[in-house]
Write an enzyme that holds these catalytic residues in place. Structure first.
Site, PDB file in Angstrom:
ATOM      1  CE  LYS A 140       0.945   1.438   4.335  1.00 38.88           C
ATOM      2  NZ  LYS A 140       1.731   2.628   4.611  1.00 38.88           N
ATOM      3  CG  ASP A 179      -0.571  -0.137   7.806  1.00 36.31           C
ATOM      4  OD1 ASP A 179      -1.351   0.810   8.013  1.00 36.31           O
ATOM      5  OD2 ASP A 179       0.670  -0.004   7.781  1.00 36.31           O
TER       6      ASP A 179
HETATM    7  O1  C5P Z   1      -0.142  -1.294  14.291  1.00 35.23           O
HETATM    8  P1  C5P Z   1       1.271  -1.663  13.984  1.00 35.23           P
HETATM    9  O2  C5P Z   1       1.753  -2.801  14.828  1.00 35.23           O
HETATM   10  O3  C5P Z   1       1.548  -1.853  12.534  1.00 35.23           O
HETATM   11  O4  C5P Z   1       2.147  -0.399  14.417  1.00 35.23           O
HETATM   12  C1  C5P Z   1       3.543  -0.460  14.504  1.00 35.23           C
HETATM   13  C2  C5P Z   1       4.028   0.707  15.336  1.00 35.23           C
HETATM   14  O5  C5P Z   1       3.812   1.938  14.635  1.00 35.23           O
HETATM   15  C3  C5P Z   1       3.305   0.886  16.655  1.00 35.23           C
HETATM   16  O6  C5P Z   1       3.884   0.114  17.665  1.00 35.23           O
HETATM   17  C4  C5P Z   1       3.465   2.367  16.914  1.00 35.23           C
HETATM   18  O7  C5P Z   1       4.757   2.647  17.426  1.00 35.23           O
HETATM   19  C5  C5P Z   1       3.406   2.970  15.533  1.00 35.23           C
HETATM   20  N1  C5P Z   1       2.055   3.424  15.141  1.00 35.23           N
HETATM   21  C6  C5P Z   1       1.516   4.547  15.758  1.00 35.23           C
HETATM   22  N2  C5P Z   1       0.269   4.987  15.408  1.00 35.23           N
HETATM   23  C7  C5P Z   1      -0.430   4.340  14.441  1.00 35.23           C
HETATM   24  C8  C5P Z   1       0.108   3.209  13.795  1.00 35.23           C
HETATM   25  C9  C5P Z   1       1.351   2.767  14.170  1.00 35.23           C
HETATM   26  O8  C5P Z   1       2.146   5.158  16.629  1.00 35.23           O
HETATM   27  N3  C5P Z   1      -1.620   4.805  14.089  1.00 35.23           N
END
Ligand code: C5P
Length: 309
Positions: A19, A148
């Site tokens: 994406k 995502d």
């Molecule tokens: O949700 P995901 O595990 O992909 O996110 C990875 C990291 O990216 C999270 O641990 C966080 O540090 C950061 N993140 C964030 N806010 C979001 C998405 C991701 O701070 N909306």
């Protein structure tokens, strides 16, 4: 023809796309540490493939090959394995799976490659275990796996809110031709978000995807879309990797209609007028010495899917 005495083990092949974020507006961190997002995702034609085959109940294993495969964890921390384990909890009987991932999406590139693997694992395991799960059934599990992952399941073009996990299809006409410019190393998403906070940002009011971008998407005109691309994580990503500034400037000078760091970077996406302009831009960028590799891709494309055969 007679049935074979020893039937071939069942293999389910699936793939899921990378994406890019056409808009990524980032708010102040919530109590759980995540940042509220107002984003528009577009799925583009660069895919990781996942093959699922039956393993003993309780066994969840993964093998990874392809692009940057050394950088992908092969144990329980692999997001595709986590996806399989989570889905196994929904099966009526104990199940297991052996996953084989072939990566084409760069690791830690801002293209949600790990999320694509998780989404492909969900659809392939659902088929392998005959769970008859629809995309709608899988979305809540996807949201638990990562911000995502729901979009990797859904694909196409979508508005994302919450921490990115809440996705609604967006109206978009036509096909957009992009050149993805891949850097020679990845960036840590949490580190880029941390740097964003340190920069003392002022999130826009109202906190929403700009109308200009949504209207541009409806026209299907890349010349309208190019100037609407926005990414609040672009500045912290460039601070973490200053070479991105030259890369973005080079793409603009070479005639891109718009350019943006994808997600938390470092991959940059350059918008071209059509397919032949994208191929010309790819050639020019790859000889400019400003990135490791280029991939011309089109979007929007479908989300995670089981492949026939
Ligand atoms: O949700 P995901 O595990 O992909 O996110 C990875 C990291 O990216 C999270 O641990 C966080 O540090 C950061 N993140 C964030 N806010 C979001 C998405 C991701 O701070 N909306």
């Amino acid at each position: 023809m007679a049935e074979p005495i020893f039937p071939e083990p069942e293999l389910i092949h699936a793939r899921a796309p990378a994406k890019i974020n056409l808009v990524l507006r980032v708010g102040h961190p919530r109590d759980d540490g995540y940042h509220p997002l107002a984003t528009v995702y577009q799925a583009v034609g660069l895919y990781d493939e996942v093959t699922a085959s039956v393993a003993e109940p309780g066994v969840f294993e993964v093998r990874v090959d392809g692009e940057d495969s050394d950088a992908v964890p092969a144990g329980d921390s692999n997001l595709a394995v986590q996806a399989a384990r989570l889905l196994a909890g929904e099966a009526a009987e104990p199940v297991g799976v052996s996953l084989a991932i072939t990566k084409a999406i760069p690791v830690a590139g801002g293209l949600a490659g790990g999320s694509a693997d998780a989404a492909a694992a969900l659809v392939s395991c659902a088929a392998l275990w005959d769970l008859e799960a629809t995309t709608d059934d899988l979305l809540p599990l996807a949201a638990r796996l990562g911000s995502d992952v729901p979009f990797a399941l859904m694909g196409s073009t979508a508005v994302g809110s919450g921490r990115g996990e809440s996705v609604v299809p967006a109206l978009s006409r036509g096909c957009y031709h992009w050149v993805l410019a891949i850097a020679d190393r990845g960036l840590s998403t949490p580190a880029v978000y941390r740097r964003y906070d340190e920069l003392g940002p002022t999130p826009p009011e109202p906190f929403a995807v700009p109308d200009g971008l949504m209207s541009a998407l409806v026209t299907g005109d890349p010349a309208r879309l190019g100037p609407e691309l926005i990414n609040d994580l672009q500045r912290p990503a460039i601070e973490a990797m200053p070479a991105l500034r030259l890369l973005l400037e080079t793409g603009a000078e070479l005639g891109a209609l718009g350019q943006i760091v994808s997600g938390s970077g470092p991959t940059c996406a350059f918008l071209a007028a059509d397919q032949s302009a994208a191929i010309e831009l790819s050639t020019a960028l790859s000889t400019s010495g400003t990135c490791r590799a280029v991939r011309p891709v089109a979007g929007p494309v479908h989300g995670a899917r089981v492949l026939a055969g």
